[in-house]
Design a protein around this motif. Structure first.
Motif, PDB file in Angstrom:
ATOM      1  N   ILE A  76       0.869  -1.143  -0.410  1.00 39.44           N
ATOM      2  CA  ILE A  76      -0.070  -0.159  -0.336  1.00 39.44           C
ATOM      3  C   ILE A  76       0.417   1.185   0.004  1.00 39.44           C
ATOM      4  O   ILE A  76       2.434   0.954   0.480  1.00 39.44           O
ATOM      5  CB  ILE A  76      -1.164  -0.200   1.527  1.00 39.44           C
ATOM      6  N   ASP A  98      -1.225  -5.418  -7.420  1.00 40.81           N
ATOM      7  CA  ASP A  98       0.325  -6.100  -7.769  1.00 40.81           C
ATOM      8  C   ASP A  98       0.407  -7.162  -7.304  1.00 40.81           C
ATOM      9  O   ASP A  98       1.273  -8.032  -7.955  1.00 40.81           O
ATOM     10  CB  ASP A  98       0.767  -4.352  -7.416  1.00 40.81           C
ATOM     11  N   ASP A 135     -13.328   7.092   2.332  1.00 38.02           N
ATOM     12  CA  ASP A 135     -11.970   6.757   1.596  1.00 38.02           C
ATOM     13  C   ASP A 135     -12.241   7.947   0.928  1.00 38.02           C
ATOM     14  O   ASP A 135     -11.644   8.804   0.055  1.00 38.02           O
ATOM     15  CB  ASP A 135     -11.425   5.822   1.867  1.00 38.02           C
ATOM     16  N   LEU A 165      -1.158   9.391  -9.240  1.00 35.33           N
ATOM     17  CA  LEU A 165      -2.612   9.703  -8.085  1.00 35.33           C
ATOM     18  C   LEU A 165      -2.059  11.175  -7.691  1.00 35.33           C
ATOM     19  O   LEU A 165      -0.605  10.777  -6.959  1.00 35.33           O
ATOM     20  CB  LEU A 165      -2.274   8.731  -6.936  1.00 35.33           C
ATOM     21  N   LEU A 205      -1.433  11.569  -3.580  1.00 35.68           N
ATOM     22  CA  LEU A 205      -0.337  10.417  -3.348  1.00 35.68           C
ATOM     23  C   LEU A 205       0.797  10.523  -4.015  1.00 35.68           C
ATOM     24  O   LEU A 205       2.264  10.370  -2.999  1.00 35.68           O
ATOM     25  CB  LEU A 205      -0.306   9.087  -3.056  1.00 35.68           C
TER      26      LEU A 205
HETATM   27  N1  SAH Z   1      -1.309   0.554  -7.197  1.00 39.62           N
HETATM   28  C1  SAH Z   1      -2.400   1.691  -7.494  1.00 39.62           C
HETATM   29  C2  SAH Z   1      -3.464   1.648  -5.772  1.00 39.62           C
HETATM   30  C3  SAH Z   1      -4.841   2.468  -5.620  1.00 39.62           C
HETATM   31  S1  SAH Z   1      -4.491   4.177  -4.854  1.00 39.62           S
HETATM   32  C4  SAH Z   1      -1.616   3.245  -8.045  1.00 39.62           C
HETATM   33  O1  SAH Z   1      -1.000   3.674  -7.830  1.00 39.62           O
HETATM   34  O2  SAH Z   1      -2.555   3.505  -8.571  1.00 39.62           O
HETATM   35  C5  SAH Z   1      -6.140   4.288  -3.949  1.00 39.62           C
HETATM   36  C6  SAH Z   1      -6.077   3.306  -2.759  1.00 39.62           C
HETATM   37  O3  SAH Z   1      -4.879   4.388  -1.700  1.00 39.62           O
HETATM   38  C7  SAH Z   1      -7.568   4.220  -2.260  1.00 39.62           C
HETATM   39  O4  SAH Z   1      -7.918   3.130  -2.507  1.00 39.62           O
HETATM   40  C8  SAH Z   1      -6.912   4.729  -1.135  1.00 39.62           C
HETATM   41  O5  SAH Z   1      -7.487   3.321   0.133  1.00 39.62           O
HETATM   42  C9  SAH Z   1      -5.331   4.639  -0.831  1.00 39.62           C
HETATM   43  N2  SAH Z   1      -4.854   5.462  -0.006  1.00 39.62           N
HETATM   44  C10 SAH Z   1      -5.039   6.709  -0.368  1.00 39.62           C
HETATM   45  N3  SAH Z   1      -4.549   7.594   1.049  1.00 39.62           N
HETATM   46  C11 SAH Z   1      -3.541   6.833   1.258  1.00 39.62           C
HETATM   47  C12 SAH Z   1      -2.915   7.308   2.248  1.00 39.62           C
HETATM   48  N4  SAH Z   1      -2.390   8.099   3.007  1.00 39.62           N
HETATM   49  N5  SAH Z   1      -2.165   5.964   2.894  1.00 39.62           N
HETATM   50  C13 SAH Z   1      -2.118   5.026   2.324  1.00 39.62           C
HETATM   51  N6  SAH Z   1      -3.078   4.620   1.089  1.00 39.62           N
HETATM   52  C14 SAH Z   1      -3.359   5.343   0.668  1.00 39.62           C
END
Ligand code: SAH
Ligand code: NAD
Length: 413
Positions: A50, A127, A183, A337, A340
């Protein structure tokens, strides 16, 4: 096995970040206390992928407090925070990840994480699961099951299940009420604007924001765009969602039409090629483009490169694509994203609920894997309700309870 991270000396800053989120994740705090006493994961190996920032680090620590042997990687090349990774390693957790890794490094980190021979996988986008079903299939026999964090990941799992190829039960964490209602909607709603604003430092008020996709995430992003004073246009492919957006007060049109009006575009569909060459060509000079959906395929970057005469870096996380007529389009976070890649993702209080679902889903797998089918499994309602009650308690909110008489009334015909 040795961890692979950027720099262990960054650990003190990572520790501060983890301490900060810990103070704002009361549900995980109580799970940590419970797990320390009961040690439900004693002897269990968990591989987790994650976004590797502070809240994910805290989830890993909570599972480790319950006895799990953790191997951790990040789920996106741009969301790993090297200081957080270092702090986790200092805490004795195996980590394989660094910020801005290449595609082959990313795959290597996934493989290293799986080399711990997990009983349980905790995945975000599929993944780890994909690797286990392909190049790491020799490890499949030891896997009890797993949990999937996001919408696209659950869709990929359902596709695998439909073909009869899913080899272990996977809990659809995303589909729990305490996950996607909060979320995907409020988390993405806030953190997408945090990512855009801190990266561009531009005003939103008065601008036209185009949001592609009016699902759980799109609704949140649109709601907050409106709050910031933007004029909001929504594009959709689902007629019902399109009416919902219209009734919520937004303009609805095709991307072919919207592309001429927008100042800021946010794609959040989970689909590919939502914005393509024909759209870039009609966009205004100075348009900001970003994505909040899974992967970097919603904005068609190869076509953007193809029609540009130069590609330069405007400032951190902003790439400028200049056309031969002088028009410039700005892409944030390489089309990954934006919340992030250009920020810290969802707030701690939101991830507290999502990760409580993850922790309970992992426990559910451990307690039930022998009777579960190799399918995508819904999170039991009791888990959702338990987490909702814990959240309310942490907020100091009490709710009413049905009397016996009321129960009889609503169950009678
Ligand atoms: N591998 C993919 C992952 C999907 S990200 C990519 O990067 O494209 C989407 C997920 O990120 C969401 O379902 C959410 O729960 C998670 N997410 C959002 N903010 C986050 C945080 N601060 N820490 C960890 N996960 C988070
Ligand atoms: P959802 O299924 O609720 O919504 C997606 C919406 O996009 C649907 O309404 C669908 O009709 C629409 N759509 C699909 N293709 C389209 C297209 N070509 N043009 C316009 N609209 C289209 O999903 P969601 O929960 O909102 O998640 C969306 C994406 O965001 C997924 O990839 C998910 O994994 C990801 N996600 C990201 C974050 C984050 O932190 N950035 C958080 C949660 C989910």
């Amino acid at each position: 096995m040795n961890s692979i991270i950027r720099d262990i000396n960054l650990a003190p800053i990572g520790k501060q970040k983890i301490e900060w989120v810990k103070r704002n994740m009361p549900i995980l705090n109580s799970l940590e206390q419970e797990f320390k006493k009961t040690r439900p994961f004693e002897g269990i190996r968990i591989s987790l992928s994650i976004h590797l920032e502070a809240k994910t680090a805290y989830l890993s620590k909570v599972l480790a407090a319950g006895g799990a042997q953790m191997a951790v990687t990040g789920s996106n090349p741009l969301s790993t925070q090297d200081d957080v990774a270092a702090a986790l390693v200092e805490d004795g957790i195996n980590v394989y990840s660094w910020y801005d890794c290449t595609r082959s490094e990313y795959d290597k980190f996934i493989d290293e994480t799986l080399s711990h021979r997990p009983h349980i996988v905790i995945d975000d986008g599929g993944d780890l699961t994909h690797a286990l079903h392909t190049r790491k299939s020799h490890l499949l026999s030891g896997v009890y099951g797993g949990c999937e964090e996001t919408t696209t990941g659950v869709m990929r799992l359902k596709a695998l299940e439909k073909e009869g190829k899913l080899k272990f039960p996977m809990m659809a964490v995303n589909d729990a009420m305490c996950k996607h209602l909060f979320d995907n909607r409020y988390g993405t709603g806030q953190s997408v604007w945090d990512g855009i604003n801190r990266t561009t430092n531009l005003i939103v008020a008065g601008k036209t924001v185009v949001i592609a996709g009016y699902g759980w995430c799109g609704k949140g992003v649109a709601m907050r765009a409106k709050g910031l004073g933007a004029k909001v246009i929504v594009t959709e492919i689902d007629p019902v969602k399109a009416i919902e957006a219209y009734m919520d007060g937004f303009s609805v049109m095709t991307m072919d039409e919207a592309c001429e009006h927008g100042d800021i575009f946010v794609t959040v569909t989970g689909c590919e090629k939502v914005i393509t060459k024909k759209h870039f060509e009609k966009m205004k000079d100075g348009t900001v483009l970003c994505n909040a959906g899974h992967f970097n395929v919603e904005i068609c970057i190869p076509e953007l490169e193809q029609i540009s005469s130069s590609v330069t870096q405007s400032r951190k996380d902003i790439t400028c694509y200049e056309m031969s007529n002088g028009k410039r389009l700005y892409l944030l976070g390489e089309g990954r994203l934006v919340n992030l890649a250009c920020g810290d993702g969802h707030p701690a209080e939101i991830m507290d609920m999502s990760f409580a679902v993850q922790a309970y889903a992992a426990l559910y797998i451990l307690q039930h894997y022998l009777e579960l089918e190799q399918k995508v499994i819904d999170i039991p309602e009791e888990i959702d309700n338990k987490i909702a009650m814990m959240k309310l308690k942490s907020l100091g909110i009490a709710i009413d309870e049905l009397t016996e008489e009321q129960k009889r009334y609503i169950n009678s015909w």
